[in-house]
Design an enzyme around this catalytic site. Sequence first.
Site, mmCIF file in Angstrom:
data_model
loop_
_atom_site.group_PDB
_atom_site.id
_atom_site.type_symbol
_atom_site.label_atom_id
_atom_site.label_comp_id
_atom_site.label_asym_id
_atom_site.label_seq_id
_atom_site.Cartn_x
_atom_site.Cartn_y
_atom_site.Cartn_z
ATOM 1 N N GLY A 1 28.551 43.641 35.702
ATOM 2 C CA GLY A 1 27.406 44.155 36.428
ATOM 3 C C GLY A 1 26.174 44.375 35.580
ATOM 4 N N PHE B 1 37.866 47.377 47.413
ATOM 5 C CA PHE B 1 36.881 48.433 47.622
ATOM 6 C C PHE B 1 35.810 48.051 48.638
ATOM 7 C CE2 PHE B 1 38.643 49.380 43.471
ATOM 8 C CZ PHE B 1 38.819 50.748 43.522
ATOM 9 N N LYS C 1 34.804 37.046 43.359
ATOM 10 C CA LYS C 1 35.435 35.734 43.284
ATOM 11 C C LYS C 1 36.671 35.659 44.158
ATOM 12 C CE LYS C 1 33.952 33.196 39.372
ATOM 13 N NZ LYS C 1 34.372 32.201 38.401
ATOM 14 N N ALA D 1 31.060 37.010 31.013
ATOM 15 C CA ALA D 1 30.041 38.067 31.016
ATOM 16 C C ALA D 1 29.377 38.274 29.666
ATOM 17 C CB ALA D 1 30.666 39.371 31.491
ATOM 18 N N LYS E 1 41.103 27.643 41.776
ATOM 19 C CA LYS E 1 41.125 27.216 40.369
ATOM 20 C C LYS E 1 42.089 28.059 39.545
ATOM 21 C CE LYS E 1 38.302 30.729 38.796
ATOM 22 N NZ LYS E 1 38.318 31.549 37.577
ATOM 23 N N ARG F 1 42.570 33.794 31.397
ATOM 24 C CA ARG F 1 43.823 34.541 31.221
ATOM 25 C C ARG F 1 44.962 33.976 32.055
ATOM 26 N NH1 ARG F 1 41.867 40.316 33.717
ATOM 27 N NH2 ARG F 1 41.619 39.670 35.875
ATOM 28 N N ASN F 2 44.673 33.341 33.215
ATOM 29 C CA ASN F 2 45.752 32.695 33.964
ATOM 30 C C ASN F 2 46.371 31.579 33.125
ATOM 31 O OD1 ASN F 2 45.728 33.787 36.920
ATOM 32 N ND2 ASN F 2 43.571 33.492 36.427
ATOM 33 N N GLN G 1 45.163 36.932 38.868
ATOM 34 C CA GLN G 1 44.800 36.539 40.223
ATOM 35 C C GLN G 1 45.558 35.296 40.663
ATOM 36 O OE1 GLN G 1 40.461 36.323 39.650
ATOM 37 N NE2 GLN G 1 40.272 37.960 41.132
#
Length: 518
Positions: free
Chosen positions: A114, A214, A237, A270, A374, A440-441, A469
Amino acid sequence: LIGETEIEMILYSFAIKENEVSSKIKVDSRSDKVEKTRIETPGSILCSNSYFIRGSDCEPSDVEVVVGRNKQEGGRVYSTYANFNIISTALHKGPVTLNLSNISQHGDTGRLQGSAIAKIVAENAKEHPDLFEEEVQMWVYEEEITVPKTSKHYDAGSKFSTQSHKLTKLINHFHENVKYLPDIPLPTNLIANPSLEDSVHDSTILIFNLPHQFIGGLCDQMKGHILPYARGISCIKGVSVDSEDVRLFSESIGDKLGIYCGALSGANIANEVAQEKFSETTIAYDPPPMDSRNPTPKATTPQGPTPSSSHLDLTAINEHKDSKGKTSKVKLIVPPPDLPPIDHNIIKTLFHRPYFHVQVVSDVAGVSLGGALKNIVAIATGFVAGLGWGDNAKAAVMRVGLLEMVKFGKMFFSNNVQTKTFTEESAGVADLITSCSGGRNYRCAKMSVERKVSIQEVEREELNGQMLQGTSTAEDVYHFLKARGKVHEFPLLVGTYRILQGEVRVEDLPDLMEGKKK
């Protein structure tokens, strides 16, 4: 979200006349007991039904809550830490608000933190005085912090360093988010401000970047405080998938708030964006018909368009199509004629920087699907990397994965998805390449094969409580396809799920990709 971790969610808003708000909620797993309790503090946010919140013993100025799934696995409660912020800026001829909430990077690819987006927005607001008011407000939920001794701003002789202060005060004093984006200077026109309702007041553009669980609670808080003709962009995402349907997070936001919402996604690490290393992103925004300032001819004659008196007034249309080509249940409100139209040019101006290139397209479904599918392909790529099969094998998996991503989009969003979104845009092939190279996947799948352990065990050991994810998306996509009898149409996506379930071996992946393995 398993175990304990820290994620940052930042809600930014850009307003023309109004200030903004920023809020932080820190979530900590203090015990194995997770119960649902409203937190009696300003800006508190309750999660969706499958999540629960409990306030801990602390002052309202330093709110800590517990967020967790009412479920245990291996004796551990699902939980997470979270922080909320908001920034706000303004158009010269009418309010534009950017509302963002976001998860911090933690080394993963593709997610924009952010504070990095806040920096971009404030830079653009200052550079375009013809469009925007210079000051950009950032909503920050107040917490007391002390400047870390490792910070370049630490001064043992200064009360700003030796005593704890409100985070907003420190951000405004040092022009740096010393806690969540250290060592990155923020523009002086970015002002940290503590209040949520004010942040969205008189804001015409709301940009969301937060964990998807959220969305409901945050939108409920915003109801009644946003402009009825506001427009939005989701930086969340992925998509929401179950056996019944595939839902875009942007449309979940739009339905909740009664607004139109587009989507942002791409290969955006980021820290690299914040450090102004070159990258690019894709923003999908399909302007609703009533936002057009140009009347459309109802018909033409051999001599040319019909007279203007017979032109169709698009502003009289309050309906728009959703991502599946159906009429949306949301009845949109037409923006006032004195406001600049929120179109591709305005969206690009808000985000495009010399180091952060933006392509604006209209394919919201394609951009959203790319960010979800992806991750499954990245797991499959990590599997073959773990076997040591080399770059040729990884390239083969990525090629087949890209084809299946396109096929999924065209099959279930046939009215809107464009093949070129996957093959030409950052949200498609670029994000896929980045995720399959070091996300990380990919990393966790590779380590699971090398260590000969389950990917869930690697998650617990390596991700400090975060959850991949790709694993959950693979399961959701499998059940969605199975419910429609389409499992055989997506051998790589389904094969990856079967490997994760232990039904087949990683070594079987080439046969699975060709549909040979039953």
